[in-house]
Write a protein that holds these residues in place. Structure first.
Motif, PDB file in Angstrom:
ATOM      1  N   ARG A 110      -6.477  14.112  13.215  1.00 29.92           N
ATOM      2  CA  ARG A 110      -7.815  13.893  13.753  1.00 29.92           C
ATOM      3  C   ARG A 110      -8.833  14.939  13.300  1.00 29.92           C
ATOM      4  NH1 ARG A 110      -8.299  10.522  18.222  1.00 29.92           N
ATOM      5  NH2 ARG A 110      -6.693   8.893  18.095  1.00 29.92           N
ATOM      6  N   HIS A 111      -8.382  16.164  13.058  1.00 26.85           N
ATOM      7  CA  HIS A 111      -9.346  17.253  12.867  1.00 26.85           C
ATOM      8  C   HIS A 111      -9.080  18.049  11.596  1.00 26.85           C
ATOM      9  CE1 HIS A 111     -10.503  16.387  17.011  1.00 26.85           C
ATOM     10  NE2 HIS A 111      -9.212  16.527  17.366  1.00 26.85           N
ATOM     11  N   PHE A 112      -8.392  17.444  10.620  1.00 26.56           N
ATOM     12  CA  PHE A 112      -8.098  18.185   9.396  1.00 26.56           C
ATOM     13  C   PHE A 112      -9.387  18.545   8.649  1.00 26.56           C
ATOM     14  CE2 PHE A 112      -7.420  18.130   4.773  1.00 26.56           C
ATOM     15  CZ  PHE A 112      -6.499  19.159   4.650  1.00 26.56           C
ATOM     16  N   GLY A 113     -10.325  17.640   8.595  1.00 24.83           N
ATOM     17  CA  GLY A 113     -11.551  17.904   7.859  1.00 24.83           C
ATOM     18  C   GLY A 113     -12.350  19.067   8.430  1.00 24.83           C
ATOM     19  N   ASP A 114     -12.429  19.162   9.767  1.00 24.31           N
ATOM     20  CA  ASP A 114     -13.182  20.252  10.385  1.00 24.31           C
ATOM     21  C   ASP A 114     -12.482  21.589  10.174  1.00 24.31           C
ATOM     22  OD1 ASP A 114     -15.165  18.521  11.317  1.00 24.31           O
ATOM     23  OD2 ASP A 114     -13.992  18.029  13.100  1.00 24.31           O
TER      24      ASP A 114
END
Length: 983
Positions: A110-114
């Motif tokens: 869910r939050h790899f990009g951030d």
């Protein structure tokens, strides 16, 4: 109890029950726990990571949701601790938590990009130029190094397409305008981040399976992939996306040592994209692979040839380079190319060349050396059912259409065997059917001395099949003009054959010949083989090509020039009698037709026609016939003056040629509406058939059809009742003409008049019947078939007067009529039966008795003919067959069981097939007394008949009977309502 407990032995647990499932790990989260953790992670990322990213790094909160915009506004970046320190702390904690297996998947999904955006900013964002004091420094160098290593670690750990997609998002696109602060879109990423993402993407690409990761990352980001659904179907048609991926893959990154090293690592992965089994994924990946293949071939042709084209075509090159294979590996029966390799090679070539449809020089040149192998494979697939036949045909048609015309003609020469320099499948190799339905290439078995005759027969038959398959292939190349050019080339080769001096083969024994004489003899034998091959090619092309083989004036002029050259060469080297005057007059008539207005000629067309002037002058000087001399001279004048001056001889020749092509006088109407191509092709159709007749040895020195007969047919067929007695007498005299075409044309004309019920022709029915019956004795097919048609039409008009005489002639003995004549009369009777239809019942008795007597004739051919006619008759009699059904059945049973000739037994069984087909559902009523006997006969034939064809006929009859009985026992249900009126 103790003993019972000791003796208790529980059974084996059922592994399919929930109780038998393996125990979950203690740290496995339930569904509700996962939702709670996801909420906490979202809270941490929203308040601890996203607000502290500098503009341009990652997707800002205000661009995500309205709540994100509120959070972005309330966060105070100036309050201690520093924003960078807050970001570092949040990322460090999240990375520590991610070491746990259950939590790591939730974080990175869910939050790899951030997290990746935060690590990029922490580890690679430039600092101020002025060095800071240690106590004022926000992050130490160790912390920045940790951030860099952590970024590379998580990039290696996660699903690589996900990493590629997030890096592309971080890299961003072109700058966009920002008008309103609340509705502003994402600002452009800073330069250092774009360079960093490009470097990381290149590293992803250079890793094993990196090409697949990049492709999946871009395509799945667009809605494609396993879960793409309808979006994936839309993506399959997005060529722009494929072009973007192709440009990315074709560009050599800076991390690579050289373009060659990059191509060496990447090209095998690109070729693997062609071979995915999943239909949806394969469709997308193959399109990307094709576009990348073409892009690389366009930008770096040498490297593409080495690392892309050579691996694709390697199985075919392996067959051509058998000399490089050790002898130990060339044992008979050794598999050189497996079924899987050959299928993959053909499919890859089809996807790159035909689907890609980019005629780049490197692609065309790479395929030329193996074209002969492709054609040999195409010929082999034509012998049976094969799924790669259409692929081979499409590849051959594509390359022949893209090649220069000279190279295409040279390739066709190699296919036909006229040019030995064109590489083909070596004699040591052969195609063989494989176990999975494909084809493989093996080393040919050695031929024993006893099998030399069989090997010679196989060689001759294979060469003949190659020529026929080449004709089939060229039948698809007529629109592009390649078929016409190759036909003209064959005519020119035929001219060279006529110009060569004929050297007789010496009968001197080989033992007394020197080496030089043996070489000369071998050369002469090869030359004779080439001549025979040219003649065979022309025969096949004349048979397979349609009348639209020539598509422009240039091809027509080349055709006429080749014909004139051959005529001049024959006059120079042989006697006058060897020149086919029909061919020469027809070709000159074709030129007269074009000059007469059938084709709209332009100034450029006259420039092409002027190529005929030297040949026409030569014909006018050397040809012995004064009429052809005069016509050649007049054609020269008409071409030289661009049609301004034309003599009557040109007009007469044009009209004569049109009458030969369309004797019923329809050509004038067609001239006003037909296109140039159709006009050229239709006028040349008969010329091509004349060429074929000439090759088969039909020599004649007179025009094919008398001009008077053609004129008579042209003027009289427009409306009935317009013929005169003189015209009728002329046609009757022509029916006795010694020239075969003239006689056949006269018989056809008389048949047309009978069919149109011309009164003057019907008044002379007895004379016409005599003419037709006399011509039945003629040996030429064209003549006696025309006579058969005439007798059948005349019998349809006067069946009472003619039919009984034909039956008597058919039923006569061998002393009165030859077997061939009786067979021809049988053909007439069959046509009469078909023409009479329901009226045949009036002549049922004499017909049935004649055919039943013919079934006992000593001549086996006459017995088979009688049974065939009996089947046609029974098929149309329906219930009228009832009175003679026992006689017919007894005859069929006796013949099928006792006749020694297989052809007669086949005919008897075929009568039963026709009987069932003609009667259909009425068979149960008409044949109710003999149906059981016929069934037993058919079963007897299926079990005991040695002939396979007779068995096949019996099986067909049983299938017809089965269908009849099924419909009788189980009639189809009809939904209908009956209304009954009560009294």
């Amino acid at each position: 109890m103790i003993h019972l407990a000791a003796d208790f032995s529980p059974g084996k647990p059922n592994l399919r029950t929930p109780e038998a499932a393996p125990a979950l790990s203690p740290d496995t989260l339930s569904i509700s726990q996962q939702k709670t953790v996801q909420s906490v992670l979202q809270f941490v990322v929203t308040f601890g990571v996203c607000p502290y990213l500098v503009p341009g790094v990652g997707v800002p909160l205000r661009c995500r949701t309205a709540f994100g915009a509120v959070v972005q506004d309330v966060v105070c970046l100036s309050a201690p601790p520093d924003a960078t320190r807050r970001l570092y702390t949040s990322c460090r904690i999240l990375l520590n938590i991610a070491h746990h297996t259950s939590l790591g998947s939730l974080i990175f999904c869910r939050h790899f990009g951030d997290i990746a955006a935060g690590l990029c900013q922490l580890g690679f964002c430039p600092t101020k130029r002025k060095p800071l004091k240690p106590e004022e420094e926000v992050l130490t160098e160790e912390e920045r190094t940790f951030s860099r290593e952590a970024l590379r670690n998580i990039l290696d750990q996660v699903y690589q397409p996900l990493a590629v997609r997030e890096l592309l998002i971080l890299q961003g696109g072109p700058p966009q305008s920002c008008t309103d602060e609340k509705t502003q879109v994402r600002c452009r990423a800073p330069a250092w981040l774009r360079r960093l993402c490009g470097q990381l993407l290149s590293e992803r690409l250079m890793k094993p399976s990196g090409v697949q990761a990049v492709v999946r990352g871009i395509l799945e980001g667009a809605g494609a992939g396993a879960a793409g659904g309808s979006d994936a179907e839309a993506m399959a048609a997005d060529w722009k996306k494929c072009d973007l991926i192709a440009k990315i893959l074709a560009s050599c990154p800076q991390q690579s040592l050289s373009p060659e090293d990059y191509y060496r690592d990447i090209c095998p992965q690109i070729l693997d994209l062609f071979h995915f089994q999943d239909k949806l994924t394969a469709r997308q990946f193959q399109r990307v692979a094709t576009t990348t293949f073409i892009t690389m071939s366009r930008e770096r042709p040498q490297l593409a040839s080495k690392y892309l084209l050579e691996p694709v075509l390697a199985p075919l090159h392996r067959c051509l380079n058998t000399a490089e294979i050790p002898e130990s590996d060339m044992a008979p029966g050794t598999i050189l190319v497996t079924e899987e390799e050959l299928n993959r090679c053909i499919e890859d070539v089809f996807k790159v060349y035909v689907v890609g449809n980019e005629p780049l020089t490197v692609l065309v040149d790479s395929l030329l050396p193996v074209l002969g192998v492709f054609f040999s494979l195409y010929c082999f697939t034509k012998q049976s059912v094969s799924h790669i036949r259409s692929l081979c045909q499409e590849i051959l048609l594509w390359i022949l259409g893209k090649l220069e015309r000279k190279k295409a003609i040279a390739s066709l020469k190699g296919f036909a065997g006229l040019d030995k320099s064109v590489s083909s499948l070596p004699s040591l190799c052969q195609f063989r059917a494989a176990t999975q339905g494909g084809i493989m290439i093996t080393v040919k078995e050695t031929v024993c001395d006893e099998d030399e005759d069989e090997a010679l027969y196989q060689k001759v038959s294979s060469e003949q099949c190659r020529v026929e398959h080449l004709g089939d292939l060229l039948s698809h190349c007529q629109e592009c003009g390649l078929a016409g050019d190759f036909f003209i080339f064959c005519l020119q080769e035929l001219t060279h054959v006529a110009m060569e001096n004929e050297t007789e083969l010496k009968t001197k024994p080989f033992s007394s010949k020197s080496v030089l004489e043996l070489e000369q003899h071998q050369t002469l034998v090869e030359g004779q083989g080439q001549k025979l091959l040219v003649l065979q090619l022309l025969a096949v092309l004349c048979e397979r090509m349609s009348e639209q083989i020539f598509t422009n004036i240039t091809q027509v002029v080349d055709f006429v020039a080749a014909t004139l050259q051959r005529a001049c060469a024959s006059l120079a080297h042989q006697a006058e009698s060897t020149v086919e005057s029909q061919t020469l007059s027809m070709s000159m008539g074709l030129v007269a037709v074009m000059l007469g207005g059938a084709v709209q000629l332009k100034s450029g067309d006259f420039a092409v026609l002027k190529q005929l002037l030297p040949l026409l002058e030569k014909v006018s000087n050397v040809y012995p016939d004064p009429v052809i001399q005069e016509l050649a001279a007049d054609l020269r004048i008409t071409i030289s003056t661009h049609g301004a001056f034309s003599t009557d001889a040109v007009s007469v020749a044009a009209q004569s040629t049109l009458n030969r092509k369309d004797p019923e006088g329809k050509i004038e109407e067609q001239q006003q509406t037909s296109h140039e191509k159709n006009s050229n092709g239709s006028d040349l159709e008969q010329q091509q058939s004349r060429e074929k007749s000439r090759q088969m040895g039909l020599k004649s020195h007179t025009p094919p059809i008398a001009q008077e007969v053609s004129a008579s047919r042209t003027t009289t067929n427009h409306k009935s009742g317009s013929i005169t007695t003189d015209q009728l007498q002329e046609v009757i005299l022509s029916a006795y003409d010694p020239q075969i075409p003239t006689r056949a044309a006269a018989l056809r004309t008389l048949s047309c008049w009978i069919e149109q019920r011309e009164a003057k022709a019907l008044e002379m029915q007895e004379k016409l019947l005599k003419i037709f019956l006399e011509n039945l004795e003629h040996e030429d097919t064209f003549v006696y078939l025309s006579a058969i048609q005439g007798v059948a039409l005349l019998s349809d008009v006067y069946p009472e007067k003619i039919l009984l005489g034909l039956l008597a002639q058919y039923d006569g003995s061998k002393d009165k009529h030859t077997p061939e004549t009786r067979m021809k009369v049988g053909e007439v009777l069959m046509r009469v039966v078909r023409a009479l239809g329901d009226m045949v019942s009036k002549y049922r008795e004499p017909l049935i008795h004649t055919f039943l007597r013919g079934a006992r004739d000593p001549d086996s051919a006459h017995r088979a003919s009688s049974l065939s006619n009996l089947g046609e008759l029974c098929q149309r009699m329906d219930f009228l067959l009832g009175s003679v059904v026992h006689e017919v059945t007894a005859c069929l049973i006796a013949v099928a069981k006792t006749d020694h000739e297989v052809q007669v037994r086949r005919a008897a069984i075929h009568v039963i097939v026709l009987l069932f087909r003609g009667l259909s559902q009425k068979a149960t009523e008409v044949l109710r007394d003999v149906l059981k006997d016929l069934y037993h006969l058919l079963k007897h034939v299926v079990r005991l008949e040695p002939d396979d064809v007779a068995k096949l006929h019996a099986q067909l009859a049983l299938e017809e009977l089965d269908e009849i009985m099924r419909n009788f026992l189980f009639p189809p249900q009809k939904l209908e309502k009956k209304i009954v009126v009560l009294p």
